[in-house]
Design an enzyme around this catalytic site. Structure first.
Site, PDB file in Angstrom:
ATOM      1  N   GLY A  60       0.778  -1.303   0.016  1.00 30.98           N
ATOM      2  CA  GLY A  60       0.052  -0.135  -0.010  1.00 30.98           C
ATOM      3  C   GLY A  60       0.965   1.195  -0.182  1.00 30.98           C
ATOM      4  O   GLY A  60       2.045   1.065  -0.252  1.00 30.98           O
ATOM      5  N   ILE A  95      -1.836  -9.175   0.687  1.00 32.54           N
ATOM      6  CA  ILE A  95      -2.904 -10.109   0.496  1.00 32.54           C
ATOM      7  C   ILE A  95      -3.027 -10.288  -1.376  1.00 32.54           C
ATOM      8  O   ILE A  95      -2.450  -9.565  -2.038  1.00 32.54           O
ATOM      9  CB  ILE A  95      -4.234  -9.374   0.700  1.00 32.54           C
ATOM     10  CG1 ILE A  95      -4.393  -7.875   0.193  1.00 32.54           C
ATOM     11  CG2 ILE A  95      -4.627  -9.404   2.089  1.00 32.54           C
ATOM     12  CD1 ILE A  95      -5.767  -7.287   0.138  1.00 32.54           C
ATOM     13  N   TYR A 133     -14.645   5.257   8.846  1.00 35.55           N
ATOM     14  CA  TYR A 133     -13.225   5.091   9.081  1.00 35.55           C
ATOM     15  C   TYR A 133     -12.891   5.710  10.384  1.00 35.55           C
ATOM     16  O   TYR A 133     -12.072   5.219  11.111  1.00 35.55           O
ATOM     17  CB  TYR A 133     -12.576   5.966   8.070  1.00 35.55           C
ATOM     18  CG  TYR A 133     -11.293   6.218   8.009  1.00 35.55           C
ATOM     19  CD1 TYR A 133     -10.468   4.973   7.485  1.00 35.55           C
ATOM     20  CD2 TYR A 133     -10.453   7.555   8.247  1.00 35.55           C
ATOM     21  CE1 TYR A 133      -8.937   5.229   7.278  1.00 35.55           C
ATOM     22  CE2 TYR A 133      -8.966   7.244   8.377  1.00 35.55           C
ATOM     23  CZ  TYR A 133      -8.408   6.432   7.828  1.00 35.55           C
ATOM     24  OH  TYR A 133      -7.159   6.577   7.738  1.00 35.55           O
ATOM     25  N   LYS A 154     -10.978   4.116  13.707  1.00 31.55           N
ATOM     26  CA  LYS A 154      -9.553   4.553  14.314  1.00 31.55           C
ATOM     27  C   LYS A 154      -9.689   5.038  15.676  1.00 31.55           C
ATOM     28  O   LYS A 154      -8.786   4.744  16.321  1.00 31.55           O
ATOM     29  CB  LYS A 154      -9.320   5.938  13.202  1.00 31.55           C
ATOM     30  CG  LYS A 154      -8.799   5.459  12.118  1.00 31.55           C
ATOM     31  CD  LYS A 154      -7.652   4.713  12.087  1.00 31.55           C
ATOM     32  CE  LYS A 154      -7.348   4.345  10.525  1.00 31.55           C
ATOM     33  NZ  LYS A 154      -6.112   3.214  10.609  1.00 31.55           N
TER      34      LYS A 154
END
Ligand code: SER
Length: 320
Positions: free
Chosen positions: A11, A35, A143, A147
């Protein structure tokens, strides 16, 4: 930190962090966890070990930890904010079940764990200017929910089981190697690709929307310095505000135009990303990170803009 597993190594952060750790710790095993469908390529694949691993698969993580005697795990698997709004259940599954499986392995095998938090952990009730380290965290996005839960669960494992969890709250990260994908701050990366290719940029975030940002080399420094910090100096753990600059799209546009005069930008505001951006801080206060482990960024806005344009021109093979 000697033998390290990076989950999410292909990423935006992982691809560069893996290479930095391989350079910084040549005697260690720096394992690129990936992955299916996001396999490492080129230098990332050739410069060290790589293992397929789903962040939710605790048995597989434990096997890799044993095989390479892993002492530190970087947990960088996550869906970013705009994607998480489209797929909230998947975001919860990857972010929370993934974190739990890592923390359980870390508890059993004594690993340190870094799971980044974000400016996304704040919400509309948070003070937006000079956002303090300890303040209201009531995000409205999935998100953000994951977090805040990540920060709490990481602290819980530290206090209850002594797992060495530490992290930072990253702002928008700007880099030229790997695109972020699906975040609210992505515009600050994509704008450079358009400018360097000579294309008009259509900005999804409105003028006047300020957010904290950071160049990737500083983000990598933050991610490694926090894990190498003297634990006796840490009052906080999960997670430290860190920032390097704050700007809105207009400021960034004009900085790029100073260097690429013909560059054009227009606005087509995306309501989902705009609502998320409006709820995030304009400018965080990162004095706790500075005091507790010596955080200090190297790149300001002008240095970042100069370097991004230079590196993207090199990447695209343009004559200088
Ligand atoms: N860069 C992330 C996003 O925009 C925030 O941490 O989703």
């Amino acid at each position: 930190m000697k033998n390290v597993l990076i989950i999410g190594s292909t990423g935006q952060i992982g691809s560069e962090l893996t290479m930095k750790l391989r350079n910084d710790i040549p005697e260690g095993s720096i394992v690129a966890g990936f992955i299916k469908g996001a396999e490492p390529k080129g230098e990332l694949l050739e410069s060290g070990p790589a293992e397929e691993v789903d962040v939710r698969d605790g048995a597989r993580i434990a096997w890799i930890v044993d095989r390479y005697r892993i002492d530190t795990i970087y947990n960088l698997a996550a869906l970013l904010s705009a994607v998480a709004e489209r797929k909230p259940l998947a975001a919860w599954d990857i972010q929370m079940n993934g974190l739990l499986s890592i923390l359980e392995v870390a508890r059993e095998k004594g690993c340190a764990v870094f799971t980044p938090s974000s400016i996304g952990s704040f919400g509309p009730l948070t003070p937006h200017d000079g956002t303090p380290q300890d303040t209201i965290q009531r995000p409205l996005s999935m998100y953000g929910v994951t977090k805040v839960a990540t920060e709490l669960l990481s602290d819980y494992y530290f206090h209850k089981y002594g797992v060495d969890t530490r992290a930072v709250r990253f702002p928008g990260l700007i880099s030229y190697e790997t695109l972020p994908g699906g975040g609210t701050t992505d515009y600050a990366v994509e704008i450079f690709y358009a400018a360097v290719k000579g294309e008009e940029f259509v900005c999804p975030i409105g003028a006047g929307t300020f957010m904290d940002m950071m160049y990737m080399s500083d983000a990598l420094k933050a991610a490694t310095d926090i894990m190498n910090a003297d634990p006796s100096r840490l009052v906080h753990r999960n997670a430290f505000n860190v920032t390097a600059m704050s700007f809105d799209p207009e400021i960034l546009y004009h900085k790029i135009r100073e260097r690429i005069p013909g560059f054009r930008m227009r606005y087509e505001v995306d309501p989902v990303r705009q609502a998320i951006a409006n709820s995030w801080p304009d400018r965080m206060d990162d004095s706790c990170a500075r005091e507790e482990w010596g955080w200090k960024p190297s790149f300001g806005l002008d240095e970042m803009v100069d370097d991004m344009i230079l590196k993207l021109r090199l990447k695209f093979g343009y004559k200088m």
